[in-house]
Design an enzyme around this catalytic site. Structure first.
Site, PDB file in Angstrom:
ATOM      1  N   GLY A 158       4.058   2.846  -5.917  1.00  0.00           N
ATOM      2  CA  GLY A 158       3.517   1.480  -5.932  1.00  0.00           C
ATOM      3  C   GLY A 158       4.257   0.600  -6.919  1.00  0.00           C
ATOM      4  O   GLY A 158       4.637  -0.525  -6.611  1.00  0.00           O
ATOM      5  N   ARG A 191       0.077   7.926  -7.131  1.00  0.00           N
ATOM      6  CA  ARG A 191       0.211   8.421  -8.511  1.00  0.00           C
ATOM      7  C   ARG A 191       1.558   9.085  -8.754  1.00  0.00           C
ATOM      8  O   ARG A 191       1.686   9.990  -9.560  1.00  0.00           O
ATOM      9  CB  ARG A 191      -0.947   9.346  -8.870  1.00  0.00           C
ATOM     10  CG  ARG A 191      -2.299   8.727  -8.585  1.00  0.00           C
ATOM     11  CD  ARG A 191      -3.394   8.858  -9.559  1.00  0.00           C
ATOM     12  NE  ARG A 191      -3.098   9.157 -10.920  1.00  0.00           N
ATOM     13  CZ  ARG A 191      -3.145   8.269 -11.919  1.00  0.00           C
ATOM     14  NH1 ARG A 191      -3.418   7.024 -11.670  1.00  0.00           N
ATOM     15  NH2 ARG A 191      -2.903   8.637 -13.147  1.00  0.00           N
ATOM     16  N   CYS A 195       0.835  -1.199   0.000  1.00  0.00           N
ATOM     17  CA  CYS A 195       0.000   0.000   0.000  1.00  0.00           C
ATOM     18  C   CYS A 195       0.872   1.252   0.000  1.00  0.00           C
ATOM     19  O   CYS A 195       2.030   1.220   0.402  1.00  0.00           O
ATOM     20  CB  CYS A 195      -0.959   0.010   1.182  1.00  0.00           C
ATOM     21  SG  CYS A 195      -0.169  -0.156   2.772  1.00  0.00           S
ATOM     22  N   VAL A 196       0.280   2.313  -0.502  1.00  0.00           N
ATOM     23  CA  VAL A 196       0.930   3.619  -0.556  1.00  0.00           C
ATOM     24  C   VAL A 196      -0.036   4.602   0.097  1.00  0.00           C
ATOM     25  O   VAL A 196      -1.236   4.603  -0.213  1.00  0.00           O
ATOM     26  CB  VAL A 196       1.230   4.029  -2.017  1.00  0.00           C
ATOM     27  CG1 VAL A 196       1.812   5.426  -2.075  1.00  0.00           C
ATOM     28  CG2 VAL A 196       2.164   3.025  -2.668  1.00  0.00           C
ATOM     29  N   ALA A 210      -8.110   0.873  -9.990  1.00  0.00           N
ATOM     30  CA  ALA A 210      -6.806   1.546 -10.109  1.00  0.00           C
ATOM     31  C   ALA A 210      -5.671   0.575  -9.815  1.00  0.00           C
ATOM     32  O   ALA A 210      -4.671   0.536 -10.542  1.00  0.00           O
ATOM     33  CB  ALA A 210      -6.741   2.746  -9.169  1.00  0.00           C
ATOM     34  N   GLY A 265       4.383   6.773  -8.860  1.00  0.00           N
ATOM     35  CA  GLY A 265       5.237   5.652  -9.228  1.00  0.00           C
ATOM     36  C   GLY A 265       5.765   4.855  -8.050  1.00  0.00           C
ATOM     37  O   GLY A 265       6.557   3.928  -8.230  1.00  0.00           O
ATOM     38  N   TYR A 300      -1.218  -3.305 -11.558  1.00  0.00           N
ATOM     39  CA  TYR A 300      -0.631  -4.637 -11.704  1.00  0.00           C
ATOM     40  C   TYR A 300      -0.621  -5.083 -13.162  1.00  0.00           C
ATOM     41  O   TYR A 300       0.350  -5.683 -13.618  1.00  0.00           O
ATOM     42  CB  TYR A 300      -1.358  -5.646 -10.820  1.00  0.00           C
ATOM     43  CG  TYR A 300      -1.103  -5.422  -9.349  1.00  0.00           C
ATOM     44  CD1 TYR A 300       0.186  -5.239  -8.860  1.00  0.00           C
ATOM     45  CD2 TYR A 300      -2.142  -5.379  -8.444  1.00  0.00           C
ATOM     46  CE1 TYR A 300       0.432  -5.029  -7.516  1.00  0.00           C
ATOM     47  CE2 TYR A 300      -1.913  -5.171  -7.090  1.00  0.00           C
ATOM     48  CZ  TYR A 300      -0.625  -4.998  -6.630  1.00  0.00           C
ATOM     49  OH  TYR A 300      -0.397  -4.796  -5.298  1.00  0.00           O
TER      50      TYR A 300
END
Length: 102
Positions: free
Chosen positions: A46, A42, A35-36, A76, A44, A81
């Site tokens: 992840g 948004r 997780c971020v 998203a 980069g 992925y």
């Protein structure tokens, strides 16, 4: 019912477990709970975290594949992925979890 599991609830237990639990053979790395923080999304991060996990799994541990799961409704994350080359293996809807293996 009085702490008892109804007998009909166990009729299809083996197929339920084989659907919910990823296959153990062959064993392979599992990417879990990546997780971020929302304020840093948004950017980069992840993708970089996934690539770092792949590097460890593939280069350091010698594996050739890795699996993960994502909510069927998390479009998203599914796009992230997919952009990194992950492909859906199967979809199922075990309540309360809605999971797609990639």
């Amino acid at each position: 019912r009085n702490g008892q599991v109804p007998s009909d609830a166990l009729d299809d237990f083996e197929s339920l477990v084989s659907t919910v639990v990823p296959p153990r053979d062959p064993l392979r790395p599992y990417l879990c709970n990546l997780c971020v923080v929302p304020s840093a999304r948004r950017r980069g991060i992840g993708a970089a975290l996934v690539r770092a996990c792949e590097h460890i799994a593939f280069k350091e541990w010698g594996w050739h594949e890795m699996y993960l799961h994502v909510s069927m409704h998390d479009h998203a994350t599914k796009r992230l992925y997919a952009s990194l080359g992950f492909e859906p293996l199967r979809e199922y809807d075990p309540k309360p979890w809605e999971v797609q293996y990639m």
